[in-house]
Enzyme design. Structure first.
Site, mmCIF file in Angstrom:
data_model
loop_
_atom_site.group_PDB
_atom_site.id
_atom_site.type_symbol
_atom_site.label_atom_id
_atom_site.label_comp_id
_atom_site.label_asym_id
_atom_site.label_seq_id
_atom_site.Cartn_x
_atom_site.Cartn_y
_atom_site.Cartn_z
ATOM 1 N N TRP A 49 35.925 43.529 14.448
ATOM 2 C CA TRP A 49 34.961 43.291 15.517
ATOM 3 C C TRP A 49 33.859 42.322 15.077
ATOM 4 O O TRP A 49 32.683 42.519 15.374
ATOM 5 C CB TRP A 49 34.344 44.608 16.024
ATOM 6 C CG TRP A 49 35.364 45.686 16.215
ATOM 7 C CD1 TRP A 49 35.535 46.789 15.446
ATOM 8 C CD2 TRP A 49 36.381 45.746 17.225
ATOM 9 N NE1 TRP A 49 36.591 47.545 15.917
ATOM 10 C CE2 TRP A 49 37.134 46.917 17.020
ATOM 11 C CE3 TRP A 49 36.729 44.925 18.289
ATOM 12 C CZ2 TRP A 49 38.196 47.302 17.805
ATOM 13 C CZ3 TRP A 49 37.806 45.301 19.086
ATOM 14 C CH2 TRP A 49 38.519 46.474 18.846
ATOM 15 N N PHE A 66 46.216 39.193 40.776
ATOM 16 C CA PHE A 66 45.489 39.762 41.917
ATOM 17 C C PHE A 66 45.597 41.279 41.968
ATOM 18 O O PHE A 66 44.731 41.947 42.533
ATOM 19 C CB PHE A 66 45.971 39.149 43.240
ATOM 20 C CG PHE A 66 47.288 39.664 43.725
ATOM 21 C CD1 PHE A 66 47.336 40.713 44.623
ATOM 22 C CD2 PHE A 66 48.485 39.106 43.286
ATOM 23 C CE1 PHE A 66 48.549 41.209 45.085
ATOM 24 C CE2 PHE A 66 49.686 39.585 43.738
ATOM 25 C CZ PHE A 66 49.727 40.642 44.637
ATOM 26 N N THR A 67 46.624 41.855 41.358
ATOM 27 C CA THR A 67 46.796 43.312 41.421
ATOM 28 C C THR A 67 45.680 44.058 40.693
ATOM 29 O O THR A 67 45.516 45.261 40.906
ATOM 30 C CB THR A 67 48.168 43.733 40.849
ATOM 31 O OG1 THR A 67 48.257 43.312 39.487
ATOM 32 C CG2 THR A 67 49.299 43.129 41.654
#
Length: 193
Positions: A49, A66-67
């Site tokens: 990280w 788009f889902t």
């Protein structure tokens, strides 16, 4: 797409982008910054990280999806919050252009907008991070004194009960039409079979 590989990357990020009706240039700019600066990679000493895709000079593969704007209505997906295709394609292309301007254009790849695609992701970790653009709320530090007072008044108004405590505590008879249990005609609890 159609059995043909049209794009691929090595190490980097796979961005699945869901574009909402409400998205604007402001949200796009926020997402571009976040994607390119998100510290999800390890540094040279192995510390997790610590590094962004730009720090590591890795690639970014973007896929319009788009889902991701799906809202479930019972068990049925509803996509009314997704931006309509023509607008979304323009938005998506602008998004790619912004990524390329902010980073190295040759390291930004994409799928084919609107096409049915087989996307193969080898997810390290696995790590999947959901990024949301900030809501259209104003930063409290930027509010004027008058705006803060107005917000307090609105909050106070919402806390004021709509009926007196005597009316709330009074028992209701079975014949009182307002004494419904909510079982009849309650459309908010409709369930799909």
């Amino acid at each position: 797409v159609g059995g043909e590989q049209i794009s691929s990357i090595g190490r980097g990020l796979c961005v699945l982008l869901g574009i909402s009706l409400e998205d604007t240039q402001r949200e796009m700019e926020h997402m571009v910054r976040k994607i390119l600066n998100l510290r999800v990679f390890e540094d040279e000493s192995g510390k997790h990280w610590s590094k962004s895709v730009m720090d590591k000079q890795y690639e970014v593969l973007c896929v319009s999806q788009f889902t991701l704007q799906c809202i479930l209505k019972g068990n049925k997906p509803d996509y009314h919050m997704a931006m309509p295709t023509e607008q979304a394609e323009c938005f998506y292309n602008n998004f790619l252009e912004q990524l390329r301007k902010a980073y190295k254009p040759e390291l930004i790849k994409d799928g084919k907008f609107g096409a049915y695609m087989q996307v193969h992701i080898q997810n390290d970790g696995p790590v999947t991070i959901e990024l949301e653009s900030p809501a259209a709320t104003v930063d409290p530090k930027q509010l004027t004194k008058l705006e803060k007072q107005q917000q307090r008044k609105e909050k106070t108004r919402t806390k004021v009960p709509s009926e007196s405590s005597r009316e709330r505590n009074a028992p209701r008879s079975k014949d009182d039409p307002s004494a419904s249990s909510g079982a009849e005609g309650d459309v908010s609890s409709e369930r799909e079979p």
